[in-house]
Design a protein around this motif. Structure first.
Motif, short mmCIF file in Angstrom:
data_model
loop_
_atom_site.label_atom_id
_atom_site.label_comp_id
_atom_site.label_asym_id
_atom_site.label_seq_id
_atom_site.Cartn_x
_atom_site.Cartn_y
_atom_site.Cartn_z
N ILE A 11 -35.74 -97.90 -23.02
CA ILE A 11 -36.67 -98.21 -21.93
C ILE A 11 -36.97 -96.95 -21.10
CG2 ILE A 11 -36.91 -99.47 -19.75
CD1 ILE A 11 -37.30 -101.29 -22.10
N ARG A 12 -35.97 -96.15 -20.85
CA ARG A 12 -36.20 -94.96 -20.04
C ARG A 12 -37.12 -93.97 -20.73
NH1 ARG A 12 -30.17 -92.19 -19.99
NH2 ARG A 12 -30.32 -91.05 -21.97
N ASP A 13 -37.13 -93.94 -22.07
CA ASP A 13 -38.06 -93.06 -22.79
C ASP A 13 -39.49 -93.57 -22.67
OD1 ASP A 13 -35.88 -91.56 -23.51
OD2 ASP A 13 -35.72 -92.39 -25.55
N LEU A 14 -39.66 -94.88 -22.72
CA LEU A 14 -41.00 -95.45 -22.55
C LEU A 14 -41.54 -95.16 -21.16
CD1 LEU A 14 -40.35 -98.90 -24.27
CD2 LEU A 14 -41.86 -97.11 -25.13
N LEU A 15 -40.67 -95.26 -20.14
CA LEU A 15 -41.10 -94.99 -18.78
C LEU A 15 -41.39 -93.50 -18.57
CD1 LEU A 15 -38.70 -97.31 -16.74
CD2 LEU A 15 -41.05 -97.74 -17.45
N ALA A 16 -40.58 -92.63 -19.15
CA ALA A 16 -40.81 -91.19 -19.00
C ALA A 16 -42.16 -90.80 -19.58
CB ALA A 16 -39.69 -90.42 -19.69
N ARG A 17 -42.55 -91.41 -20.67
CA ARG A 17 -43.85 -91.12 -21.27
C ARG A 17 -44.99 -91.52 -20.33
NH1 ARG A 17 -45.66 -92.60 -27.47
NH2 ARG A 17 -47.91 -92.26 -27.21
N ALA A 18 -44.76 -92.54 -19.48
CA ALA A 18 -45.77 -92.97 -18.51
C ALA A 18 -45.68 -92.20 -17.20
CB ALA A 18 -45.63 -94.46 -18.25
#
Length: 394
Positions: free
Chosen positions: A311-318
């Motif tokens: 989840i933290r990787d998905l948020l970092a991309r945003a």
């Protein structure tokens, strides 16, 4: 005042304060354990703002243990409560039924305590099999009843403290045998010592009670205690039964998941740089594997192997800072958890995944295909399936 002839007279040696105190101690332990683990479950599902960002994610099996204890202690409380009521039920026939205003209030608090506890255990047992034949919301009523029981129990303990104190120790002298005339004649009708007879009867009762509690625990706890799973004859869930080796509480059909919705699925991730991903694009991102349990409020739990994107990787991309709170939106159209919130403690944890695979296989429809949440130490109802949106909250 003379006792009316129509009222029964009780001469059993176990309808006495000593027995009630001994059984009450055990029942109190079960109720306290059930109450404390229930608090944990409630606050993990609806955390107060004070806890924001500080919810525990370790140990990863924490909720599995506490909720398993909640169900086990609740079931164990059933025979304990029945025996406790049996020891004191002759007091229903005492005369006069009310001796003063204080006595009336005491009896009223006991009535609330007994009725509340019976209802709490009854609806809790039905919840373990997901049967809700009542018009009210289970979780709200279960929560409210817990506090009603706690308040009435504290009143009861306060009123009965002198009696409990006298009979707490094993060698305390009991009160007169029911049907006796005073505290000095301790001789039973056959000439034997009534105290010795009562102690023997009490030991037999306690051994029988221990066997009953042990039996109901052994045949139900296996749904959450893995070493006991082969003995779980009365457990509502078999932790090994279900698609991909994991039980399912609610199927895709029950949640209203349509084929069209899955066929046209996209994942939306909000933030300063919002974006959408197809399933193919999501699978192309770095994948991670974790071993985490799924633990449901009904008491069953099992560890499984999950694979997906952090989840933290998905948020970092945003462009979202580490530790954002999320609103997780599901495709489901029926059910009470189609929209959930995820605390920042979970989103920044490297074990929290948007899972795409379970036990080496692509998620089945009933386990949340195309994507679902899995996070450490989190109630199963919040491990949202059929995820379609991750929205950042302020």
């Amino acid at each position: 005042m003379t006792i009316p002839a129509r009222l029964p007279r009780f001469r059993g040696t176990l309808h006495d304060p000593r027995t009630a105190t001994v059984v009450g101690r055990l029942l109190g332990i079960a109720v306290l354990l059930c109450f404390l683990t229930g608090l944990i479950s409630h606050y993990l599902q609806e955390p107060p703002a004070l806890f924001s960002g500080h919810l525990p994610t370790r140990p990863v099996s924490g909720y599995r243990v506490t909720q398993g204890l909640h169900i086990v202690s609740g079931i164990a409380a059933v025979p304990l409560l029945l025996v406790k009521l049996w020891t004191v039920y002759p007091q229903l026939f005492q005369w006069p039924p009310v001796r003063s205003v204080a006595h009336a209030l005491e009896r009223l608090s006991i009535a609330v305590l007994v009725a509340g506890t019976l209802l709490e255990l009854f609806i809790g047992l039905l919840n373990t099999v997901q049967w809700y034949p009542w018009p009210f919301g289970f979780r709200q009523v279960h929560w409210a009843l817990a506090w009603v029981i706690t308040g009435s129990l504290l009143i009861h303990l306060g009123v009965k403290a002198p009696t409990i104190g006298r009979h707490w120790r094993r060698h305390a002298r009991p009160l007169p045998v029911p049907g006796g005339t005073d505290g000095t004649d301790r001789t039973a009708p056959d000439g034997s010592d009534a105290d010795a007879d009562a102690d023997a009867d009490r030991r037999a009762l306690m051994w029988g009670l221990a066997a009953a509690v042990g039996a109901v625990t052994l045949v139900t706890a296996g749904q959450s205690v893995t070493p006991l799973k082969d003995l779980a004859l009365l457990s509502p869930r078999d932790p090994d039964a279900g698609p991909q080796g994991l039980p399912v509480n609610r199927t895709a059909h029950a949640a209203g998941i349509s084929r069209a919705a899955v066929r046209n699925w996209r994942l939306y991730v909000g933030g300063p740089r919002p974006y959408e991903l197809t399933l193919r694009q999501l699978r192309a991102m770095p994948q991670h594997s974790v071993e985490l349990p799924i633990a449901c409020v009904e008491g069953w739990s099992k560890s499984a192997h999950w694979e997906g994107v952090r989840i933290r990787d998905l948020l970092a991309r945003a462009g979202v800072e580490d530790g954002a709170r999320l609103r997780v939106v599901s495709l489901e159209t029926r059910g009470g958890y189609g929209v959930t919130e995820m605390d920042s403690a979970y989103t920044r944890d490297g074990l929290t995944l948007l899972a795409l695979r379970l036990n080496g296989q692509v998620l089945s429809p009933d386990h949340g295909y195309p994507a679902r949440v899995i996070a450490p130490d989190r109630p199963g109802v919040l491990q949202t399936k059929w995820v379609t949106r991750l929205e950042v909250l302020a």
